[in-house]
Design a protein around this motif. Sequence first.
Motif, PDB file in Angstrom:
ATOM      1  N   VAL A   1      42.255  53.018  54.503  1.00  0.00           N
ATOM      2  CA  VAL A   1      41.193  52.806  53.839  1.00  0.00           C
ATOM      3  C   VAL A   1      39.800  52.723  54.750  1.00  0.00           C
ATOM      4  O   VAL A   1      38.925  53.434  54.509  1.00  0.00           O
ATOM      5  N   ARG A   2      39.914  52.118  56.077  1.00  0.00           N
ATOM      6  CA  ARG A   2      38.794  52.029  56.866  1.00  0.00           C
ATOM      7  C   ARG A   2      38.628  53.415  57.280  1.00  0.00           C
ATOM      8  O   ARG A   2      37.400  53.993  57.619  1.00  0.00           O
ATOM      9  N   LEU A   3      39.529  54.362  57.732  1.00  0.00           N
ATOM     10  CA  LEU A   3      39.408  55.649  58.012  1.00  0.00           C
ATOM     11  C   LEU A   3      38.813  56.564  56.918  1.00  0.00           C
ATOM     12  O   LEU A   3      37.733  57.381  57.366  1.00  0.00           O
TER      13      LEU A   3
ATOM     14  N   LEU B   1      35.200  44.905  50.952  1.00  0.00           N
ATOM     15  CA  LEU B   1      35.888  45.635  49.911  1.00  0.00           C
ATOM     16  C   LEU B   1      37.289  44.921  49.579  1.00  0.00           C
ATOM     17  O   LEU B   1      38.150  44.602  50.590  1.00  0.00           O
ATOM     18  N   ARG B   2      37.482  44.763  48.256  1.00  0.00           N
ATOM     19  CA  ARG B   2      38.614  44.094  47.995  1.00  0.00           C
ATOM     20  C   ARG B   2      39.491  44.949  46.980  1.00  0.00           C
ATOM     21  O   ARG B   2      38.961  45.571  46.155  1.00  0.00           O
ATOM     22  N   PHE B   3      40.700  45.168  47.509  1.00  0.00           N
ATOM     23  CA  PHE B   3      41.626  45.960  46.608  1.00  0.00           C
ATOM     24  C   PHE B   3      42.905  45.502  46.371  1.00  0.00           C
ATOM     25  O   PHE B   3      43.345  44.615  47.364  1.00  0.00           O
ATOM     26  N   TRP B   4      43.897  45.928  45.636  1.00  0.00           N
ATOM     27  CA  TRP B   4      45.082  45.425  45.228  1.00  0.00           C
ATOM     28  C   TRP B   4      46.388  46.381  45.481  1.00  0.00           C
ATOM     29  O   TRP B   4      46.322  47.713  45.249  1.00  0.00           O
ATOM     30  N   ILE B   5      47.599  46.084  46.088  1.00  0.00           N
ATOM     31  CA  ILE B   5      48.466  46.648  46.261  1.00  0.00           C
ATOM     32  C   ILE B   5      49.702  45.882  45.681  1.00  0.00           C
ATOM     33  O   ILE B   5      49.797  44.731  45.373  1.00  0.00           O
ATOM     34  N   GLU B   6      50.815  46.736  45.394  1.00  0.00           N
ATOM     35  CA  GLU B   6      52.009  46.075  44.891  1.00  0.00           C
ATOM     36  C   GLU B   6      53.337  46.198  45.710  1.00  0.00           C
ATOM     37  O   GLU B   6      54.340  46.028  45.249  1.00  0.00           O
TER      38      GLU B   6
ATOM     39  N   LEU C   1      36.623  46.449  44.336  1.00  0.00           N
ATOM     40  CA  LEU C   1      35.497  45.708  44.209  1.00  0.00           C
ATOM     41  C   LEU C   1      34.824  45.719  45.638  1.00  0.00           C
ATOM     42  O   LEU C   1      35.577  45.719  46.576  1.00  0.00           O
ATOM     43  N   CYS C   2      33.517  45.871  45.946  1.00  0.00           N
ATOM     44  CA  CYS C   2      32.863  45.793  47.066  1.00  0.00           C
ATOM     45  C   CYS C   2      31.696  44.735  46.949  1.00  0.00           C
ATOM     46  O   CYS C   2      31.007  45.031  46.092  1.00  0.00           O
ATOM     47  N   MET C   3      31.788  43.752  47.538  1.00  0.00           N
ATOM     48  CA  MET C   3      30.872  42.742  47.364  1.00  0.00           C
ATOM     49  C   MET C   3      30.124  42.616  48.646  1.00  0.00           C
ATOM     50  O   MET C   3      30.266  43.036  49.558  1.00  0.00           O
TER      51      MET C   3
ATOM     52  N   ARG D   1      54.586  40.767  42.713  1.00  0.00           N
ATOM     53  CA  ARG D   1      54.390  41.605  44.172  1.00  0.00           C
ATOM     54  C   ARG D   1      52.805  42.054  44.277  1.00  0.00           C
ATOM     55  O   ARG D   1      52.665  42.782  45.150  1.00  0.00           O
ATOM     56  N   LEU D   2      51.791  41.614  43.401  1.00  0.00           N
ATOM     57  CA  LEU D   2      50.484  42.091  43.678  1.00  0.00           C
ATOM     58  C   LEU D   2      49.807  41.322  44.531  1.00  0.00           C
ATOM     59  O   LEU D   2      49.960  40.179  44.642  1.00  0.00           O
ATOM     60  N   VAL D   3      49.420  42.002  45.505  1.00  0.00           N
ATOM     61  CA  VAL D   3      48.604  41.348  46.832  1.00  0.00           C
ATOM     62  C   VAL D   3      47.175  41.938  47.018  1.00  0.00           C
ATOM     63  O   VAL D   3      47.173  43.271  47.025  1.00  0.00           O
ATOM     64  N   ARG D   4      46.305  41.114  47.081  1.00  0.00           N
ATOM     65  CA  ARG D   4      44.793  41.627  47.274  1.00  0.00           C
ATOM     66  C   ARG D   4      44.568  41.796  48.839  1.00  0.00           C
ATOM     67  O   ARG D   4      44.835  40.744  49.418  1.00  0.00           O
ATOM     68  N   GLN D   5      43.876  42.760  49.207  1.00  0.00           N
ATOM     69  CA  GLN D   5      43.623  42.892  50.562  1.00  0.00           C
ATOM     70  C   GLN D   5      42.227  43.037  50.448  1.00  0.00           C
ATOM     71  O   GLN D   5      41.370  43.207  49.626  1.00  0.00           O
ATOM     72  N   HIS D   6      41.648  42.539  51.848  1.00  0.00           N
ATOM     73  CA  HIS D   6      40.044  42.276  52.119  1.00  0.00           C
ATOM     74  C   HIS D   6      39.805  43.365  53.374  1.00  0.00           C
ATOM     75  O   HIS D   6      40.643  42.985  54.319  1.00  0.00           O
ATOM     76  N   VAL D   7      39.084  44.179  53.129  1.00  0.00           N
ATOM     77  CA  VAL D   7      38.282  45.013  54.522  1.00  0.00           C
ATOM     78  C   VAL D   7      36.717  44.568  54.608  1.00  0.00           C
ATOM     79  O   VAL D   7      35.993  45.093  53.587  1.00  0.00           O
TER      80      VAL D   7
END
Length: 436
Positions: free
Chosen positions: A398-400, A380-385, A365-367, A325-331
Amino acid sequence: MDLSRTIRDITAWANQTADWAVAHVLSLATLGQLIAIALSFIVARLAARPIKRWIAAQTMQATAAERTRDVMLLLVTPAIWLVLQIILLQGAKEIQLDNVPLRISINLLAAWLLIRLLTAPVRNPVMARLIAVVAWSVAALNILGILDQTMVLLEHVAIPMGKGSALSIRNVLIAVLALVIFVWMALIASQFVEQRLSRTQSFTPSARLLLTKIARFLLVAVAIVVGLGSAGLDLTFFAFFGGALAVAVGFGLQRVTSNLFSGFILLMDRSIKPGDVIEIEGTYGWINKLATRYTSVITRDGTEYLVPNEDLITQVVVNWSHSNRLVRQHVKVLISYDSDVSVARRLCIESAKETERVLETPAPLCMLLDFTDNGVQLELRFWIEDPQNGITNVQSAVRLRIWDKFNASGIRFPFPQRDVHLVDAPGLKGIWRDET
């Protein structure tokens, strides 16, 4: 079918019924007893009302107690009516009156009460009523003394099937009754298997669902064969209907059959299982139920989509929780060129870490993604489960936080940069001079 023999049987049955009616009904004593039976029923209805109100007012905690109360409410009136008729029968015996109608009525009513008590444990109300009606009908014919004649009549009324064979009404009725009883027993057995499998932790949810469906299918198929065979029907007679059914499946039920087998494939390969978070054709949600023909998908707004199983096999499906259930998100974030990129990256990572559903491991991480025309693009890349709880809402949170931190630290978001070139044309300089 021997038509003359059937007519003789019908005539004999009608004559016997008429003789019984003349001997036991068309007399003054019989009419008086029938009126007494009717009046006793009215008295029983009136006497049962306060008893029913008292029973209905009782508070029942368990389900079994509630079923007992329902049975008692059903049997109060017939029980009182039976007691009143027994009293009338004793009175008729005292005055040495012919009491055949009373005895028949008492036997019929007692048989009905006994049958209803025996069918009370049956949870399906339709099945309980069907069993009660059939059993009471047989008992009534037996009490009236015409059961044998009725069975002979039903046996002789038959439909010719060719090659010297015939299908009698008696066999049809027995086959229908046996079929209903055996299928009902098969469904009860399948529910028992489902309950046992649900308590077993050795199988995955999809495997338990597959085994349940296979067990139900096999039990119902065996029940149909056994039910028809127990009625003495020649099963080769149904070969024609089986061929017709196969043709219908081949031409008219292609999609239904495809969805059926697709459902079994999904259960066997476990690519889709209850609880998974999937996305198909823009529909994002979690799987609530895997049915035989469709899959129930519930979205975040509560809408339930019934997706045909065939679509889950033939189309591209994004399973967000297939292996884990690990999903990486991109902002993506765009900052101006005069902003400090290192500070902006640090603030983005802090914003992700301070958001509730973002995991600490793997760390955010922020690339630095690109240098665009308008500014520096970060990602910005982060993970949720827990993708079943939504993706857009965590990205919005996260954007707010990034917005608040950038404003507090002086990190500016760029405006679109455009260079305007004025093309020289006759009269343009004069117009520009006059307006300025």
